[in-house]
Design a protein around this motif. Structure first.
Motif, PDB file in Angstrom:
ATOM      1  N   GLY A 229       0.880  -1.126  -0.031  1.00  0.00           N
ATOM      2  CA  GLY A 229       0.044   0.127   0.008  1.00  0.00           C
ATOM      3  C   GLY A 229       0.737   1.196  -0.122  1.00  0.00           C
ATOM      4  O   GLY A 229       2.085   1.259   0.648  1.00  0.00           O
ATOM      5  N   VAL A 230       0.543   2.380  -0.453  1.00  0.00           N
ATOM      6  CA  VAL A 230       1.034   3.601  -0.696  1.00  0.00           C
ATOM      7  C   VAL A 230       0.440   4.515   0.127  1.00  0.00           C
ATOM      8  O   VAL A 230      -0.496   4.878  -0.205  1.00  0.00           O
ATOM      9  CB  VAL A 230       1.254   4.247  -2.059  1.00  0.00           C
ATOM     10  N   LEU A 231       1.111   4.936   1.052  1.00  0.00           N
ATOM     11  CA  LEU A 231       0.725   6.306   2.072  1.00  0.00           C
ATOM     12  C   LEU A 231       1.558   7.178   1.991  1.00  0.00           C
ATOM     13  O   LEU A 231       2.840   7.004   2.436  1.00  0.00           O
ATOM     14  CB  LEU A 231       0.511   5.362   3.412  1.00  0.00           C
ATOM     15  N   GLU A 232       1.240   8.587   1.807  1.00  0.00           N
ATOM     16  CA  GLU A 232       2.273   9.682   1.812  1.00  0.00           C
ATOM     17  C   GLU A 232       3.478   9.461   1.334  1.00  0.00           C
ATOM     18  O   GLU A 232       4.584   9.695   1.945  1.00  0.00           O
ATOM     19  CB  GLU A 232       2.164   9.937   3.496  1.00  0.00           C
ATOM     20  N   ARG A 233       3.594   8.929   0.014  1.00  0.00           N
ATOM     21  CA  ARG A 233       4.768   8.794  -0.764  1.00  0.00           C
ATOM     22  C   ARG A 233       5.630   7.866  -0.241  1.00  0.00           C
ATOM     23  O   ARG A 233       7.001   7.881  -0.609  1.00  0.00           O
ATOM     24  CB  ARG A 233       5.361  10.416  -0.809  1.00  0.00           C
ATOM     25  N   ARG A 234       5.083   6.964   0.381  1.00  0.00           N
ATOM     26  CA  ARG A 234       6.064   5.694   0.800  1.00  0.00           C
ATOM     27  C   ARG A 234       5.103   4.289   0.396  1.00  0.00           C
ATOM     28  O   ARG A 234       3.979   4.576   0.950  1.00  0.00           O
ATOM     29  CB  ARG A 234       6.234   5.774   2.340  1.00  0.00           C
ATOM     30  N   MET A 235       5.991   3.503   0.051  1.00  0.00           N
ATOM     31  CA  MET A 235       5.253   2.222  -0.188  1.00  0.00           C
ATOM     32  C   MET A 235       5.648   1.366   0.800  1.00  0.00           C
ATOM     33  O   MET A 235       6.606   0.667   1.282  1.00  0.00           O
ATOM     34  CB  MET A 235       5.928   1.618  -1.547  1.00  0.00           C
ATOM     35  N   TYR A 236       4.387   0.707   1.348  1.00  0.00           N
ATOM     36  CA  TYR A 236       4.764  -0.311   2.683  1.00  0.00           C
ATOM     37  C   TYR A 236       4.471  -1.839   2.251  1.00  0.00           C
ATOM     38  O   TYR A 236       3.347  -2.080   1.526  1.00  0.00           O
ATOM     39  CB  TYR A 236       3.599   0.277   3.613  1.00  0.00           C
ATOM     40  N   ALA A 237       5.225  -2.597   2.378  1.00  0.00           N
ATOM     41  CA  ALA A 237       5.290  -4.023   2.371  1.00  0.00           C
ATOM     42  C   ALA A 237       4.659  -4.458   3.653  1.00  0.00           C
ATOM     43  O   ALA A 237       5.174  -4.210   4.887  1.00  0.00           O
ATOM     44  CB  ALA A 237       6.684  -4.498   1.909  1.00  0.00           C
ATOM     45  N   VAL A 238       3.599  -5.046   3.572  1.00  0.00           N
ATOM     46  CA  VAL A 238       2.823  -5.636   4.974  1.00  0.00           C
ATOM     47  C   VAL A 238       2.497  -7.184   4.824  1.00  0.00           C
ATOM     48  O   VAL A 238       2.184  -7.834   3.779  1.00  0.00           O
ATOM     49  CB  VAL A 238       1.546  -5.009   4.904  1.00  0.00           C
ATOM     50  N   GLY A 239       3.191  -7.833   5.802  1.00  0.00           N
ATOM     51  CA  GLY A 239       2.926  -9.136   6.098  1.00  0.00           C
ATOM     52  C   GLY A 239       3.914 -10.083   5.050  1.00  0.00           C
ATOM     53  O   GLY A 239       4.770  -9.838   4.528  1.00  0.00           O
ATOM     54  N   GLY A 240       3.006 -11.276   4.613  1.00  0.00           N
ATOM     55  CA  GLY A 240       3.956 -12.022   3.589  1.00  0.00           C
ATOM     56  C   GLY A 240       4.392 -13.430   4.278  1.00  0.00           C
ATOM     57  O   GLY A 240       4.347 -13.433   5.506  1.00  0.00           O
ATOM     58  N   TYR A 241       4.841 -14.249   3.370  1.00  0.00           N
ATOM     59  CA  TYR A 241       5.518 -15.586   3.979  1.00  0.00           C
ATOM     60  C   TYR A 241       6.873 -15.323   3.737  1.00  0.00           C
ATOM     61  O   TYR A 241       7.339 -14.934   2.812  1.00  0.00           O
ATOM     62  CB  TYR A 241       5.143 -16.659   3.290  1.00  0.00           C
ATOM     63  N   GLY A 242       7.752 -15.869   4.568  1.00  0.00           N
ATOM     64  CA  GLY A 242       9.191 -16.091   4.524  1.00  0.00           C
ATOM     65  C   GLY A 242       9.627 -17.422   3.904  1.00  0.00           C
ATOM     66  O   GLY A 242       8.772 -18.009   3.339  1.00  0.00           O
TER      67      GLY A 242
END
Length: 322
Positions: free
Chosen positions: A170-183
């Protein structure tokens, strides 16, 4: 008709609010892929007309079958990136669908990514298309690529701090956030990190609670919503740069395998399979009045792992599934 209510959130039928309908008539909601079961192929491509409150099947089929691909809305077209083909071979292909082009020109191919991968995610940051993470021939990846429209090439950017597959962006205030996922060991992450394109680096922020991470991320205003099977988590960034998570609303029913897309007011939950098959799986959440509204079900049976995108004449925004 009121179906259910809680202290903070309500569930209702379709909205009759003129301002809401006027806003939504600017958009067309697309559902790409989706499987009748977890093991079935992706075969569906439909669009939802907010004025008519109904889904229709799009006759323009994808050039090739794909599953576990990424979707982003870029330059008023839907980009379908990577994924597995019908033989479950990982691909780096890029297909672009322009619904406003002529009948013979709606689908086109763009140059493939440098890396083949599936269960990746895509997002638009400052007008540029990024693809992040996923799983390739060498396993779970932290790699990031960006599309250069001037040279029609994919370029590498700084990799994430950890490898993530089946994540959300998700992109919030000119930053791209990577959330969760599998390792790499298939353990589920609750960690969150953001990418700053100016400094080309990733920074960890406060993690979120496990029940709020799994299926999708949507950004409305200055809030990033991470949607799990039953709950939301809400991420805000203060003026001083501090990040904080707060509990969000409860989903109307437990759902899994859906996608999330957002406009300037609503979060849309598309696809997925409910715990009780008779229950609807397609919803929209009004972030202003905190009410849930049912959306009509697409044609066919419940769809696991569908992707969603919004197309508008003057706005484009997409948020990916975890």
């Amino acid at each position: 008709m009121m179906l259910k209510s809680t202290k903070d959130d309500e569930v209702e039928g379709p909205s009759n609010n003129p301002s809401e309908l006027q806003q939504e008539s600017l958009y067309t909601l697309y559902m790409i892929g989706g499987r009748p079961s977890i093991s079935g192929p992706a075969v569906y491509f439909q669009k939802f007309n907010f004025d008519e409150e109904k889904w229709t099947v799009i006759p323009d089929k994808m050039p090739e079958a794909r599953t576990e691909f990424a979707v982003a809305t870029h330059e008023n077209a839907i980009w379908i990136i990577g994924g597995n083909d019908s033989n479950l071979h990982v691909t780096n292909t890029v297909f672009v669908y322009n619904p406003k082009a002529g009948a013979c020109e709606r689908w086109r191919r763009e140059k493939p990514m440098n890396l083949a991968r599936y269960s990746l995610c895509a997002a638009i940051l400052e007008g540029k298309l990024y693809v992040v993470g996923g799983t390739g021939q060498e396993g779970v990846s932290a790699q990031v690529e960006v599309w250069n429209g001037l040279t029609n090439t994919w370029e590498f950017r700084k990799s994430m701090n950890v490898e993530r597959s089946d994540l959300s962006i998700g992109v919030l205030e000119r930053r791209m956030y990577a959330v969760g996922g599998y390792g790499k060991d298939r353990s589920r992450f609750v960690s969150v990190e953001y990418y700053c394109s100016i400094h080309d680096k990733w920074v960890f922020v406060r993690p979120l609670s496990p029940e709020n991470v799994r299926y999708g991320v949507g950004v409305v205003g200055n809030v990033l919503y991470s949607v799990g099977k039953t709950h939301f988590g809400c991420l805000r960034r203060s003026l001083s740069g501090l990040h904080s998570w707060s509990p969000g609303p409860t989903l109307p029913i437990p759902i899994k395998g859906f996608d999330v897309v957002a406009d300037c007011t609503f979060l849309y939950l598309v696809g997925g399979v409910p715990d009780v098959l008779a229950h609807p799986t397609h919803w929209k959440f009004n972030t202003v009045n905190r009410k849930w509204y049912k959306l009509p079900s697409p044609l066919g049976c419940p769809l696991y792992d569908a992707k969603a995108a919004l197309i508008s004449n003057n706005t484009e925004r997409h948020c990916c599934r975890l």
